[in-house]
Write a protein that holds these residues in place. Sequence first.
Motif, short mmCIF file in Angstrom:
data_model
loop_
_atom_site.label_atom_id
_atom_site.label_comp_id
_atom_site.label_asym_id
_atom_site.label_seq_id
_atom_site.Cartn_x
_atom_site.Cartn_y
_atom_site.Cartn_z
N ALA A 293 0.82 -1.20 0.00
CA ALA A 293 0.00 0.00 0.00
C ALA A 293 0.86 1.26 0.00
O ALA A 293 0.54 2.25 -0.67
CB ALA A 293 -0.93 -0.01 1.21
N THR A 294 1.95 1.23 0.76
CA THR A 294 2.86 2.38 0.80
C THR A 294 3.45 2.66 -0.58
O THR A 294 3.52 3.82 -1.02
CB THR A 294 3.97 2.14 1.82
OG1 THR A 294 3.40 1.92 3.11
CG2 THR A 294 4.91 3.33 1.88
N VAL A 295 3.87 1.61 -1.27
CA VAL A 295 4.44 1.78 -2.61
C VAL A 295 3.41 2.38 -3.56
O VAL A 295 3.69 3.34 -4.28
CB VAL A 295 4.95 0.43 -3.15
CG1 VAL A 295 5.38 0.57 -4.61
CG2 VAL A 295 6.12 -0.07 -2.31
N LEU A 296 2.20 1.84 -3.56
CA LEU A 296 1.17 2.33 -4.46
C LEU A 296 0.77 3.76 -4.12
O LEU A 296 0.46 4.56 -5.02
CB LEU A 296 -0.05 1.41 -4.40
CG LEU A 296 0.15 0.02 -5.02
CD1 LEU A 296 -1.04 -0.88 -4.72
CD2 LEU A 296 0.37 0.12 -6.52
N GLN A 297 0.79 4.11 -2.85
CA GLN A 297 0.50 5.48 -2.44
C GLN A 297 1.55 6.44 -3.01
O GLN A 297 1.22 7.51 -3.53
CB GLN A 297 0.46 5.55 -0.92
CG GLN A 297 -0.22 6.77 -0.34
CD GLN A 297 0.65 8.02 -0.32
OE1 GLN A 297 0.18 9.09 -0.68
NE2 GLN A 297 1.91 7.90 0.06
N PRO B 290 -5.22 15.81 2.10
CA PRO B 290 -4.70 16.06 3.45
C PRO B 290 -3.61 15.07 3.80
O PRO B 290 -3.71 13.87 3.51
CB PRO B 290 -5.95 15.87 4.33
CG PRO B 290 -7.10 16.17 3.43
CD PRO B 290 -6.68 15.70 2.06
N SER B 291 -2.55 15.57 4.41
CA SER B 291 -1.38 14.77 4.79
C SER B 291 -0.73 14.12 3.58
O SER B 291 0.06 13.18 3.72
CB SER B 291 -1.75 13.69 5.82
OG SER B 291 -2.37 14.27 6.95
N GLU B 292 -1.09 14.62 2.37
CA GLU B 292 -0.54 14.09 1.11
C GLU B 292 -0.76 12.58 1.00
O GLU B 292 0.08 11.85 0.45
CB GLU B 292 0.94 14.44 0.98
CG GLU B 292 1.21 15.93 0.99
CD GLU B 292 2.67 16.26 0.75
OE1 GLU B 292 3.42 15.37 0.33
OE2 GLU B 292 3.05 17.41 0.99
N THR B 293 -1.90 12.14 1.52
CA THR B 293 -2.23 10.72 1.47
C THR B 293 -3.10 10.46 0.25
O THR B 293 -4.30 10.74 0.25
CB THR B 293 -2.98 10.29 2.75
OG1 THR B 293 -2.18 10.62 3.90
CG2 THR B 293 -3.24 8.79 2.74
N PHE B 294 -2.50 9.92 -0.80
CA PHE B 294 -3.22 9.66 -2.03
C PHE B 294 -3.93 8.30 -2.01
O PHE B 294 -4.70 8.00 -2.90
CB PHE B 294 -2.27 9.71 -3.23
CG PHE B 294 -1.94 11.10 -3.68
CD1 PHE B 294 -2.61 11.69 -4.73
CD2 PHE B 294 -0.95 11.83 -3.03
CE1 PHE B 294 -2.32 12.97 -5.14
CE2 PHE B 294 -0.64 13.12 -3.44
CZ PHE B 294 -1.33 13.69 -4.50
N LEU B 295 -3.66 7.49 -1.00
CA LEU B 295 -4.30 6.18 -0.90
C LEU B 295 -4.66 5.90 0.55
O LEU B 295 -4.02 5.10 1.23
CB LEU B 295 -3.37 5.09 -1.45
CG LEU B 295 -3.99 3.70 -1.65
CD1 LEU B 295 -5.14 3.76 -2.64
CD2 LEU B 295 -2.93 2.70 -2.12
#
Length: 867
Positions: free
Chosen positions: A123-127, A166-171
């Motif tokens: 998930a971190t990579v895809l984000q 917000p928080s630059e969280t794209f996923l």
Amino acid sequence: MQSQQQSSAGTSVAQAQVSHVPAPPDLFVGYQTNASRYDELLHPNGVARQTWQHFRGLLDQMGPAEFSRRWGHSQRLIYENGLSYSAYGDPDENARPWDLDPLPLLVSEAEWNKISIGIAQRATVLQLVLADLLGPQHLVKEGVLPVELLFGHSGFRLAYHGQMPPSETFLPFYAADLGRAPDGQWWVLADRTEAPSGIGFALENRVVVSRMLPDMFRACNVQRLAPFFIAFKAQLQRLALQQPENPRIVVYTRGPHHENYFEDAYLARYLGYSLVEAGDLAVRDDRVWLKTLDGLLQVDVLLRRPNSEACDPLEFSDDTALGVAGLLQAVRKETVGIANPLGSGLVESPAFMAFLPRLCKFLLGEDLLLPGIATWWCGESQSLGRVLANQSQLVVLNAYRTRGTGYASDKRLNAMAPEELRNLIQTNPGQFVGQERPALSTVPRWDDGAAKPANLVVRSFAVASGESYCVMPGGLARTSDPTVPNPLTVPASGGSKDAWVLSSKPVDHVSLLTHRDDRIVIRRTGGDLPSRVADNIFWLGRQIERADAAARQMRTFILQLTSETSTGNDVVPGTLLRALAAQGQIEPGFALDEIRHQLPQLESALPALVFDRDQPGAIRSLLDNMFRSASLVRDRISTDSWRILVHIDQAFQAPQIIDLTDVLSLLNGLIADLAAIEGMCMESMTRSHVFRFLDIGRRLERALQTVGLLDSCLIESSGNDSDTLEAMLEIADSVMTYRSRYLANLQLPAVLDLLLTDETNPRSVAFQLATLQAQIEQLPGDDHPPGYLPHERLILSMVHAVRMVDVLGVCESYDVGDRQVLASLMGSLDRNLQNLSREIANRYLVHAGPSRRMSTAPLSLHSEDHS
């Protein structure tokens, strides 16, 4: 995994070596495993795996008979809760009952910890990939990803650029479909990043199975799901920039006619959020607002269920009828947060799986801990050659995936003749990928009183939490028939399971309703009520009363035909027959001739008329409309009320052999069930706007039905005889009250007073009008002009008119043949009640868009506008 699967790709299940498990006296007698597949329950030698040994021992103590008994109760719970699902691609779009298996999937804590770490890393990579592709695009500039891969993707749109979540969280929210290879290794079969579905079904599965097996659930130390949902709510709150302390969060659903509506409603109820559709939202001044009865209320966060391209018709031209105009601009202005951000579905396409190991290494400097199934993007010449050379051993898929589409297309691809498919790939290689054909593990599934193997895929869920992700323990396990050849990587689901992660120590009880130290503001108002919901609630109330009135009138008519209390004359049946025709329950032709000429034909036709779904006024048709309206507001209906509604829908079905006695029995049960619904409304609903609009609908319809009854029996027919008067009292459920006052002395003035002007009788017109007046006074509105609004004037005039009725004077005129006074009163009440319905709709219910209720036949004196 690849070499193992390729070596066995041409081996069918029928040809595979099968090991026969010894048949101990337990639930798994006759359970057979496939030697070429990993089985979750058994080793190849037939010995239970360690994870299952304790659970299997508990099952042995319970025994098959008790297990089946409990499962029968749980199936009724599923049925009563209305748990349903419509699969993508269903041409009829019919919801089917959720197919849950009582045997859970068991996974050890140690094994799941490894899976969780791999899911969080993925998930971190895809984000990070999303953040780059929707921003600076360094991955393309530095050659980590081919430029053709990105710009050939139909989901890569300029409109998605410029967002800064917000928080630059794209996923914020991610899911992965997992499968286990024959060597026991877990692999990712597909990534889900658009708007992953399934957490609501996973929650419902847990509720059902843990209630069925509570002792086993505790004894196995099953990890709870509540901590995941607490993290889920916390992440949604972090997306709120305008009101971070107490944000307004809504679940943005695609509506009741889409496949996951039950899940959306269930999730909204569990999390405590409002369930909204596109028509409930509006953008003003670059802010998203919820249209409610109390005005526009700002929305801080949307938990998005529709696909990105269906969210804003100003930005996307795919379907201008969908979405909230201006939503993406509000996102750019950072006035609303969305989970997941628009455009997040970009990286769930199969093409990206071919590059994920490379991306992980580049972005994190790590190898993938949880590898994906081997994938080759045909846009690269080397990969193209490999796919063409091994075409018979691979699954060919469309490279670019849009959520909810592609399954049928991928199935057609793999059904093509090999040479035809080869030519298609070579025509446009970048549009296709090749994936190895998985040999999925098997898991026990309870089928017809025995455990049988089924293919297993597990959807795991993760939500952003701090610098990493919180992974749901277990997720949604899905099964499919292993005897049916599967042409795709992820097979179509044939059922589901609860997934238990077994902890090594006792698990603490965790609830979503946790104690917090911050001061709470005492409130006596509920959640926000969109006008669309108020409209559906209003019509649900009307349809409940409409069905009740129809059932009571039909029951009384059948009793007149069949019981020994019938006098044998034609007056009462003829009068009631005309009343049934006025309601739309029977064809008008039955009421034209003398009743004695109609009886033989009518008695044989009546049962079919009652259950005719195509006859708008038939009782079965009315119940369909009632249940449909209830389904539109599923999240606003209590569990007990919903169970009664489901019971009504399922119980009132025509038996194979039916006569009037059968119909009478079913009508008695229906009237009792409808009374239970009305009791739940009165005794269990707080006096909020939901209750008010439900009660307004009920009272308005009951008043119309009673006025219609008086008109049919006293104006259209000569009803001043004891038999007709008694039938009227029976239909209006007022026989006991009348007898307690007047014994057996039936006279028109007393009956008319009881049914028309007596405000102490809950069935009278006067009682309905007085209640309507009280409810209307409580309706919202800060823009009230001086004087009375149209709907207020209407109810005041009707209350006054009924209170001023001189019952004795009206009856004296009636006795000498002058029906005009009574007819004028009935006609005036009927028109004003219909006008009241329209004025309430115009004032409170129209700005949310067209109503979704089904049209119904007019059930009052004159045709009624249902807008």
